[in-house]
Design an enzyme around this catalytic site. Structure first.
Site, PDB file in Angstrom:
ATOM      1  CD1 TRP A 191       6.350   3.685   3.885  1.00  0.00           C
ATOM      2  CD2 TRP A 191       7.676   4.556   2.326  1.00  0.00           C
ATOM      3  NE1 TRP A 191       6.748   5.007   4.077  1.00  0.00           N
ATOM      4  CE2 TRP A 191       7.567   5.741   2.988  1.00  0.00           C
ATOM      5  CE3 TRP A 191       8.367   4.954   1.019  1.00  0.00           C
ATOM      6  CZ2 TRP A 191       8.040   6.832   2.887  1.00  0.00           C
ATOM      7  CZ3 TRP A 191       9.016   6.012   0.938  1.00  0.00           C
ATOM      8  CH2 TRP A 191       8.697   7.058   1.867  1.00  0.00           C
ATOM      9  CG  HIS A 212      11.997  15.343  10.936  1.00  0.00           C
ATOM     10  ND1 HIS A 212      11.736  16.606  10.113  1.00  0.00           N
ATOM     11  CD2 HIS A 212      11.415  14.270   9.967  1.00  0.00           C
ATOM     12  CE1 HIS A 212      11.187  16.329   9.124  1.00  0.00           C
ATOM     13  NE2 HIS A 212      10.906  15.024   8.952  1.00  0.00           N
ATOM     14  CG  HIS A 213      11.776  10.751   8.754  1.00  0.00           C
ATOM     15  ND1 HIS A 213      10.554  10.684   8.550  1.00  0.00           N
ATOM     16  CD2 HIS A 213      12.081  11.866   8.047  1.00  0.00           C
ATOM     17  CE1 HIS A 213      10.043  11.535   7.650  1.00  0.00           C
ATOM     18  NE2 HIS A 213      11.091  12.301   7.232  1.00  0.00           N
ATOM     19  NE  ARG A 240       3.928   4.225  10.185  1.00  0.00           N
ATOM     20  CZ  ARG A 240       4.758   4.782   9.395  1.00  0.00           C
ATOM     21  NH1 ARG A 240       5.758   5.588   9.968  1.00  0.00           N
ATOM     22  NH2 ARG A 240       4.362   4.652   8.124  1.00  0.00           N
ATOM     23  CG  ASP A 269       7.360  16.880 -27.046  1.00  0.00           C
ATOM     24  OD1 ASP A 269       7.226  16.340 -25.607  1.00  0.00           O
ATOM     25  OD2 ASP A 269       6.620  15.747 -27.842  1.00  0.00           O
ATOM     26  CB  THR A 314       5.205  24.699   5.003  1.00  0.00           C
ATOM     27  OG1 THR A 314       6.586  24.255   4.646  1.00  0.00           O
ATOM     28  CG2 THR A 314       4.030  23.930   4.381  1.00  0.00           C
ATOM     29  CB  SER A 326      11.092   5.710 -14.288  1.00  0.00           C
ATOM     30  OG  SER A 326      10.258   6.691 -14.559  1.00  0.00           O
ATOM     31  CB  SER A 327      12.017   9.332 -10.611  1.00  0.00           C
ATOM     32  OG  SER A 327      11.046   8.440 -10.240  1.00  0.00           O
ATOM     33  CE1 TYR A 370       8.465  19.948   2.833  1.00  0.00           C
ATOM     34  CE2 TYR A 370      10.532  18.640   2.977  1.00  0.00           C
ATOM     35  CZ  TYR A 370       9.387  19.258   3.489  1.00  0.00           C
ATOM     36  OH  TYR A 370       9.400  19.678   4.759  1.00  0.00           O
ATOM     37  CG  HIS A 376      11.857  15.146   5.029  1.00  0.00           C
ATOM     38  ND1 HIS A 376      10.975  14.594   5.839  1.00  0.00           N
ATOM     39  CD2 HIS A 376      11.469  16.546   4.669  1.00  0.00           C
ATOM     40  CE1 HIS A 376       9.969  15.630   6.111  1.00  0.00           C
ATOM     41  NE2 HIS A 376      10.309  16.618   5.479  1.00  0.00           N
ATOM     42  CE  LYS A 421       5.511  26.887  -1.674  1.00  0.00           C
ATOM     43  NZ  LYS A 421       5.199  26.923  -2.940  1.00  0.00           N
ATOM     44  CG  HIS A 429      -1.406   1.288   1.283  1.00  0.00           C
ATOM     45  ND1 HIS A 429      -2.563   1.737   0.579  1.00  0.00           N
ATOM     46  CD2 HIS A 429      -1.320   2.433   2.394  1.00  0.00           C
ATOM     47  CE1 HIS A 429      -3.165   3.018   1.050  1.00  0.00           C
ATOM     48  NE2 HIS A 429      -2.458   3.321   1.992  1.00  0.00           N
ATOM     49  CD  GLU A 434       9.354  10.288  -2.896  1.00  0.00           C
ATOM     50  OE1 GLU A 434      10.435  10.322  -3.738  1.00  0.00           O
ATOM     51  OE2 GLU A 434       8.276   9.903  -3.488  1.00  0.00           O
ATOM     52  CB  SER A 461       0.317  28.175  -6.675  1.00  0.00           C
ATOM     53  OG  SER A 461       0.880  27.750  -5.411  1.00  0.00           O
TER      54      SER A 461
END
Lengths: 199, 614, 388
Positions: B144, B307-308, B455, B109, B333, B174-175, B262, B258, B336, B80, B260, B273
């Site tokens: 994950w 912080h993780h 979790r 293009d 943040t 790919s990314s 963002y 992290h 914004k 998931h 990621e 926006s």
């Protein structure tokens, strides 16, 4: 309107910065590669001195030998510059000669690496022996793989040159190959300093 | 503010050069078609990840439930998370990058159309490879984040982790290529006058995201390579007994992980926006500040990863550093959010579905952001970390931020892509049911977490007294699932019989609304010249632009030919990685050789060469 | 959306007013100094965030009502920004962040400060159970139910024997990961994680593993029994004495006063020489149970005073006193013990204990299934339950 139409006339060469897109893209890719090698190098550095059993770096490194192979790789970068110059000037013989030198020097470097690896394994330092073995072989192995790709690339360019398919208009493809080659070279300098020279 | 009155064709006339058969899709290099393929594929995997979530919720409906086994549960929650992040959220953003960015900057293009096709096919094959694991009964099962050393061969001897480590490696390729492509496109293919500080915010956030992709993905690539070596070649990177450090995995993973976050959320910020000003009939408030805030988030995002890891024992000095950097990132943040609100202030707000989703994001992302501030405080995080409180937090960020933002984008740009409007009535029903389902699912998780439910647990004991919160979550999850079916129904219905959209149905200010809906395959007959940030809101400028963009040229601009080689190379790359599973060092080289053949064929193909038939 | 705001806010308030009794694993019912510090910090931050959330939502609601497009709406003024406001809403949140960061960083240092004197307990995570060692009390070992005295500073020295686990008993404070002990070259120190706290209330507190650790991660419970110093000392004494076969009560007490667990060798020697010297009080079932234990279980499990060779599985001394078995999973009674011993995989998937019909496992099994009949399992269960 007239201006826009003029731009549109030759639009797949139009860029907003005037730089060729392949060059911009390739620089971006090199940026990405920096992070790749940076992470591998950091892994090596944080595991420095963590090996539980020998051989340790001091036991296996042969600095004079690696200095020679480093010098060969450096010289190949110089040859790369001259090869590009040859292509840009449309001097086929010069271009092919210097491309040949890049290929030979690159192969010599790979030969040194092959010798070094087999020698280390002989000394008992394998991929599985310790965290030093794991980090060292994976880091330098990935660099060696990059050099191999570079040599294959250079051989392809060399063959193109032989078939008269490297006119000055195609200098860009040699220039980008050169960017790659210089990058791989610089990465090796960093590896050489951080891995071999700093005890 | 008058809606454009230029005498434009409502839809583009039949194009002559575009084929529509399956082969034309397989070989396409058109960014718009690739964008559509990305979107459809990611929607499919949204369904897959959603069904996985629903089974998870059913299992957790009551304490000590035995609906599914612990082994199956662990595969479900791992897949998931992996699916939703790598196969849904990222590609969905890339779908929008593909379709919208070239139109917003006035390009025909992307910079590398074939590379773009390659990115898509690798994504598709990687996603298939990852999910094939279900059919051999060995789906990834170590979450994950795949913390070492649970992922070692000693503790996970099956194929499960092999599928995960190799599948993610494929997707990473790919990314990175996508990132390179979009950076180059945005730097190099802007129409005349489209200065960086005139680019629409969505393009800006794509730009920042692409930099994050290009820099963060190599880090996870290395982590995955190290893990693959540990698994296939018995190295010692994460083997504690041999001097390796399992915690190093956490560092590498979160240095990627992290940014990621963002990578996932900035595109959604970009969408709203653009949406909020369009439907407030006011330019974005503080445009440069919103841009710089995005850039700043991208930068600081690199300095907050630990912080993780507050529970992993980094010591008080490192903890304090990451507390400070994490709290600092909250400021841009917040800025914004305030700028979006200031954009609406004094405007004339039209509550279209797209606008409602955008406002929903502002309201609900704030909840996730604020619970994030709670666990940015390291000691508080020692309680909240790895509990359902955190699950609630990041679903408010990911669903409340990213999914709502993407839905907003779907309603906003659907008319551009298809030439038809989505049904607004169904859209509003979709919006409200999403909001209700979403809050019902995830708000109670704050409580189950507070009351001690960790979790990634297959079940929980009745004595914890968190059954009621889990039941609410389960009911909400089915509600949310059903609401997504409304979107599918809306898309299907509107494709057939939706109201025809003009080229600028919303009276929006940016360049993509100056061309017909759907656009010609060449987008712009000639490149327009841009003179401001809201070109279509200045009457003179709009007239000048639309004279160019709505003009039907006598000869169509030359576009690159379709190519078969991207799918061949993508197949080669996927096979190379898949063959690593054999554990024999030379077998993957076969795949590599195949890839190399494809690359050579590709390199010597002239993308603009005229075909004899035409 | 407006309709859901108020209930959400009220629910938020409920977060702070929950009652511990109903929620035995609640993270907002602190009972130690460590947990108190965290909770105080949490409450402070909670109110700050509520303030921001309420502010944002009220202003947003106002905007949505006031500035919605009406038929007579004039064209909005095209404002591009305002530097003063940008500065204001950068500095405002920055000040709040500072207000949160200062107590946070103070707490970071305060909670990780090593107390001058404390009772050190070694906490070792295993797939899927917990081992607790008392290195300062003769290296006594127990499993899954940790006993600590109230009012004495306690330092938990945490690590793992296999994969990463996380020790979390919310009412005692935050969690810390149990990392596998990374081997280091000679001369370097091993790195442990620590939790320091002083319990302020007696009682039984529940927790569980909080870092995903494999198949039965969700079944890896912890119970902590905080008791008075006297109760704790008595428990330690009983643990040290164990359940020797032939040693009398007074001999056991002597052994305890020497600070060492009762010797094992004599007990084993007794086994070899037969049962004739067994005390008359011993029930034949106990004898049979013990023999079955020694023959089938003692390679992995230890019972102080009976056999201490088995160290890879939970120490079963005083098992009968525990409130639960299988790491907080089942209530401790004979029927559950029978179920657990007979078919561990159905109770706890991935557990390493072989059952009557054992089929594989992780890591691959190197020991055979028990050679026990169902009746013998019950005999062993009865014996284990009698260890009080």
């Amino acid at each position: 309107m007239a201006e826009a139409a003029a731009v549109a006339h030759d639009d797949h060469h139009y860029t907003s910065t005037g730089l060729n897109s392949w060059k911009v893209g390739f620089w971006t890719f090199i940026g990405s590669e920096c992070l790749f090698f940076g992470t591998l190098l950091s892994t090596y550095m944080v595991y420095k001195g963590a090996a539980l059993q020998g051989p340790y770096p001091g036991d296996v490194f042969d600095i004079p030998l690696t200095t020679i192979s480093t010098f060969v790789l450096l010289m190949s970068s110089l040859a790369m510059v001259l090869a590009l110059d040859g292509v840009q000037r449309g001097n086929k013989r010069l271009a092919l000669f210097w491309l040949g030198v890049v290929i030979v020097f690159g192969s010599i470097f790979l030969g040194f690496q092959y010798y070094e690896f087999t020698h280390f394994v002989h000394e008992g330092l394998t991929l599985q022996q310790s965290v030093f073995g794991s980090t060292f072989f994976v880091l330098t192995g990935f660099h060696g793989a990059h050099v191999t790709v570079g040599v294959i690339w250079m051989i392809s360019l060399f063959v193109m040159g032989l078939r008269d398919k490297l006119p000055p208009e195609k200098a860009l493809s040699v220039e980008i190959a050169g960017l790659y080659w210089h990058f791989v070279d610089i990465v090796w300098i960093v590896i050489f300093v951080l891995v071999y020279l700093i005890p | 503010m008058s809606v454009s009155t230029a005498p434009a064709p409502a839809t583009s006339p039949e194009t002559h050069h575009e084929d529509t058969g399956l082969w034309s899709w397989i070989t396409t290099v058109d960014h718009k078609r690739i964008g559509i393929m990305y979107f459809v594929t990611s929607l499919f995997f949204l369904g897959v990840g959603g069904i996985e979530a629903l089974i998870i919720r059913l299992q957790l409906f009551s304490p000590e439930n035995q609906l599914i086994s612990a082994q199956v549960y662990n595969q479900l929650f791992t897949m998931h998370g992996t699916t939703m992040i790598f196969l849904v959220a990222m590609p969905q953003a890339v779908a929008f990058f593909n379709y919208i960015v070239p139109l917003q900057i006035g390009a025909r293009d992307v910079a590398f159309p074939r590379l773009n096709a390659l990115s898509y096919w690798i994504y598709l094959f990687g996603a298939i490879y990852l999910n094939v694991s279900w059919f051999v009964g060995a789906a990834p099962n170590t979450s994950w984040v795949g913390y070492a050393n649970l992922t070692s061969t000693q503790f996970s001897p099956g194929l499960n982790v092999d599928f995960w480590v190799l599948g993610l490696s494929i997707l990473g390729v790919s990314s990175i290529m996508g990132g390179v492509n979009f950076i180059t496109t945005i730097i190099n293919l802007r129409a005349p006058g489209m200065k960086l500080m005139r680019m629409p915010l969505f393009t800006w956030m794509t730009f920042v995201t692409s930099f994050l992709l290009v820099t963060a993905l190599p880090v996870i690539a290395v982590a995955l390579i190290l893990l693959a070596f540990d698994r296939f070649f018995a190295t010692n990177f994460f083997v504690a007994s041999a001097g390796g450090d399992p915690v190093l995995w956490q560092h590498l993973f979160w240095i990627f992980g992290h940014p990621e976050v963002y990578i996932l959320v900035l595109p959604a910020f970009g969408v709203i926006s653009d949406v909020i000003p369009a439907f407030s009939r006011k330019p974005l408030f503080g445009y440069p500040v919103v841009v710089y805030a995005g850039v700043l988030i991208g930068f600081i995002g690199w300095g907050v990863w630990s912080h993780h890891m507050f529970t992993s024992g980094l010591g008080p000095i490192a903890d304090s550093f990451f507390v400070a950097s994490t709290m600092i990132i909250a400021i841009p943040t917040g800025v914004k959010i305030f700028n979006w609100m200031a954009t609406m202030w004094g405007g004339a707000i039209r509550f279209t579905t797209a606008m409602m989703f955008a406002v929903g994001l502002v309201a609900l992302f704030t909840v996730g952001g604020l619970s994030g501030i709670m666990h940015s405080s390291a000691p508080v995080d020692l309680q909240q970390h790895d509990s359902y409180f955190v699950v609630a937090h990041f679903h408010y960020v990911i669903v409340g931020g990213i999914l709502l933002g993407m839905f907003s984008g779907v309603y906003y740009w659907f008319p551009k892509v298809t030439g038809r409007l989505l049904d607004e009535k169904l859209g509003k029903l979709h919006f409200w049911s999403t909001i209700i389902g979403f809050n019902l699912t995830f708000f109670p998780m704050h409580f189950s977490g507070m009351y001690g439910m960790p979790r990634r647990t297959w079940t929980y004991r009745a004595e914890l007294n968190v059954e009621i919160y889990n039941q609410l979550s389960t009911v909400g999850a089915f509600f949310l699932g059903a609401s997504t079916l409304l979107l599918l129904w809306n898309i299907w219905k509107s494709l057939k019989s939706g109201e025809k959209a003009g080229h600028n149905p919303w009276g929006a200010p940016t360049l993509e609304w100056s061309i017909p809906s759907p656009p010609h395959h060449y987008n712009f007959p000639a490149l327009p010249e841009v003179r401001s940030r809201e070109p279509l809101w200045n009457d003179d400028e709009r007239a000048a632009i639309e004279a160019v963009t709505l003009h039907e040229p006598a000869t169509e601009p030359e576009m690159p030919n379709p190519s078969f080689w991207p799918i061949v190379v993508a197949f080669g790359i996927t096979i190379t990685w898949a063959l690593v599973m054999t554990g024999i060092w030379w077998v993957p080289l076969l795949g590599l050789a195949f890839t190399a053949l494809g690359v050579y064929a590709w390199a010597f193909e002239d993308p603009f060469k005229k075909k004899a038939a035409h | 959306m407006k309709s859901v705001r108020l209930p959400l806010g009220l629910l938020g308030l409920a977060l702070l007013t929950a009652c511990a009794g109903e929620y035995p694993q609640s993270s907002i019912s602190p009972t130690t100094d460590f947990a108190d510090t965290i909770h105080g910090l949490y409450v402070t931050i909670f109110w700050w965030t509520m303030l921001i959330l309420t502010g944002v939502w009220i202003v947003l609601a106002y905007i949505l009502v006031k500035f919605r497009e009406r038929p007579d709406s004039p064209k909005p003024k095209q404002i591009h920004g305002h530097l003063g406001m940008e500065i204001a809403w950068t500095i405002g949140p920055a000040l709040i962040v500072v207000a949160i960061a200062i107590p946070t960083i103070q707490a970071v240092f305060a909670t990780q400060e090593v107390p001058e004197e404390s009772l050190v307990v070694e906490v070792i995570g295993h797939q899927y159970w917990w081992e607790f060692r008392y290195p300062e009390n003769g290296g006594l070992v127990t499993a899954n139910e940790l006993h600590i005295p109230m009012g004495t500073p306690v330092s938990l020295r945490i690590h793992s024997d296999d994969v990463i686990h996380s020790f979390w008993v919310p009412q005692l404070g935050g969690k810390r990961d149990a990392n596998p002990l990374r081997q280091v070259p000679e001369g370097q120190d091993l790195k442990y994680n620590w939790i320091h706290f002083t319990a302020q209330e007696t009682g039984t507190f529940m927790g569980q593993c909080a870092e995903f650790c494999g198949d039965s991660h969700s079944l890896m419970g912890i119970r902590v029994i905080v008791e008075t110093q006297e109760e704790f000392d008595a428990w330690l004494g009983d643990l040290a004495a164990g359940h020797p076969q032939t040693v009398t009560q007074s001999q056991a007490l002597n052994a305890t006063t020497e600070g060492l667990p009762a010797p094992t060798a004599p007990a084993l020697a007794q086994e070899e020489t037969g049962q004739e010297e067994a005390p008359p009080a011993e029930d034949p079932g106990t004898v049979e149970g013990r023999n079955l234990f020694l023959a089938n279980c003692s390679a992995c499990h230890a019972i102080n005073g009976v056999s201490e060779a088995g160290v890879i599985a939970p120490n079963l001394t005083l098992l009968g006193r525990r409130s639960s078995i299988a790491a907080g999973l089942l209530e401790n009674n004979v029927d559950n013990l029978v179920r657990w011993i007979g078919d561990p995989q159905s109770v706890k998937p991935g557990a390493l204990m072989p059952g009557l019909e054992y089929q594989g496992g992780r890591p691959p099994v190197v020991w055979p299934a028990f050679n026990l009949t169902p009746d013998q399992v019950r005999t062993v269960a009865n014996y284990l339950y009698s260890l009080r």
